[in-house]
Design a protein around this motif. Structure first.
Motif, PDB file in Angstrom:
ATOM      1  N   THR A   1      -0.035   3.274  -3.364  1.00  0.00           N
ATOM      2  CA  THR A   1      -1.124   4.220  -3.124  1.00  0.00           C
ATOM      3  C   THR A   1      -0.592   5.475  -2.446  1.00  0.00           C
ATOM      4  O   THR A   1       0.542   5.516  -1.994  1.00  0.00           O
ATOM      5  CB  THR A   1      -2.226   3.617  -2.218  1.00  0.00           C
ATOM      6  OG1 THR A   1      -1.727   3.523  -0.873  1.00  0.00           O
ATOM      7  CG2 THR A   1      -2.676   2.258  -2.708  1.00  0.00           C
ATOM      8  N   ASP A   2      -1.475   6.470  -2.348  1.00  0.00           N
ATOM      9  CA  ASP A   2      -1.137   7.655  -1.572  1.00  0.00           C
ATOM     10  C   ASP A   2      -2.025   7.758  -0.331  1.00  0.00           C
ATOM     11  O   ASP A   2      -2.241   8.835   0.211  1.00  0.00           O
ATOM     12  CB  ASP A   2      -1.235   8.915  -2.431  1.00  0.00           C
ATOM     13  CG  ASP A   2      -2.630   9.143  -2.985  1.00  0.00           C
ATOM     14  OD1 ASP A   2      -3.474   8.246  -2.864  1.00  0.00           O
ATOM     15  OD2 ASP A   2      -2.872  10.230  -3.543  1.00  0.00           O
ATOM     16  N   LEU A   3      -2.518   6.608   0.131  1.00  0.00           N
ATOM     17  CA  LEU A   3      -3.337   6.572   1.337  1.00  0.00           C
ATOM     18  C   LEU A   3      -2.547   7.099   2.529  1.00  0.00           C
ATOM     19  O   LEU A   3      -1.342   6.851   2.632  1.00  0.00           O
ATOM     20  CB  LEU A   3      -3.772   5.138   1.653  1.00  0.00           C
ATOM     21  CG  LEU A   3      -4.819   4.496   0.758  1.00  0.00           C
ATOM     22  CD1 LEU A   3      -4.936   3.006   1.059  1.00  0.00           C
ATOM     23  CD2 LEU A   3      -6.150   5.186   0.959  1.00  0.00           C
TER      24      LEU A   3
ATOM     25  N   ARG B   1       8.061   4.954   1.965  1.00  0.00           N
ATOM     26  CA  ARG B   1       7.247   5.447   0.854  1.00  0.00           C
ATOM     27  C   ARG B   1       8.043   6.393  -0.036  1.00  0.00           C
ATOM     28  O   ARG B   1       7.939   6.341  -1.261  1.00  0.00           O
ATOM     29  CB  ARG B   1       5.997   6.146   1.372  1.00  0.00           C
ATOM     30  CG  ARG B   1       5.180   6.781   0.255  1.00  0.00           C
ATOM     31  CD  ARG B   1       3.948   7.438   0.776  1.00  0.00           C
ATOM     32  NE  ARG B   1       2.871   6.458   0.729  1.00  0.00           N
ATOM     33  CZ  ARG B   1       1.710   6.589   1.340  1.00  0.00           C
ATOM     34  NH1 ARG B   1       1.480   7.642   2.092  1.00  0.00           N
ATOM     35  NH2 ARG B   1       0.788   5.670   1.231  1.00  0.00           N
TER      36      ARG B   1
ATOM     37  N   LEU C   1       0.826  -1.211   0.000  1.00  0.00           N
ATOM     38  CA  LEU C   1       0.000   0.000   0.000  1.00  0.00           C
ATOM     39  C   LEU C   1       0.859   1.258   0.000  1.00  0.00           C
ATOM     40  O   LEU C   1       0.517   2.251  -0.660  1.00  0.00           O
ATOM     41  CB  LEU C   1      -0.946   0.001   1.200  1.00  0.00           C
ATOM     42  CG  LEU C   1      -2.045  -1.060   1.159  1.00  0.00           C
ATOM     43  CD1 LEU C   1      -2.827  -1.063   2.461  1.00  0.00           C
ATOM     44  CD2 LEU C   1      -2.973  -0.852  -0.023  1.00  0.00           C
TER      45      LEU C   1
END
Length: 55
Positions: free
Chosen positions: A13-15, A48, A9
């Motif tokens: 993603t950019d969650l 990230r 994730l």
């Protein structure tokens, strides 16, 4: 398995970190950060940034 899912994730993603923690079953962002730093050696944010394209 939970940290592997968190890695996926973080990479794809950019969650926000708290949402990733919830989706991985770790409950809170603090819990994710603690486990991630212990087992991966860096914070989720630092991890990230490794996979974020530099413009």
């Amino acid at each position: 398995m939970r940290l592997d899912h968190a890695r996926t994730l973080l990479e794809a993603t950019d969650l926000p970190i708290d949402r990733i923690a919830e989706r991985c079953g770790l409950g809170s962002s603090a819990n994710l950060r603690r486990h991630f730093a212990t087992h991966v050696g860096v914070s989720p944010t630092a991890y990230r940034s490794t996979f974020t394209p530099q413009v």
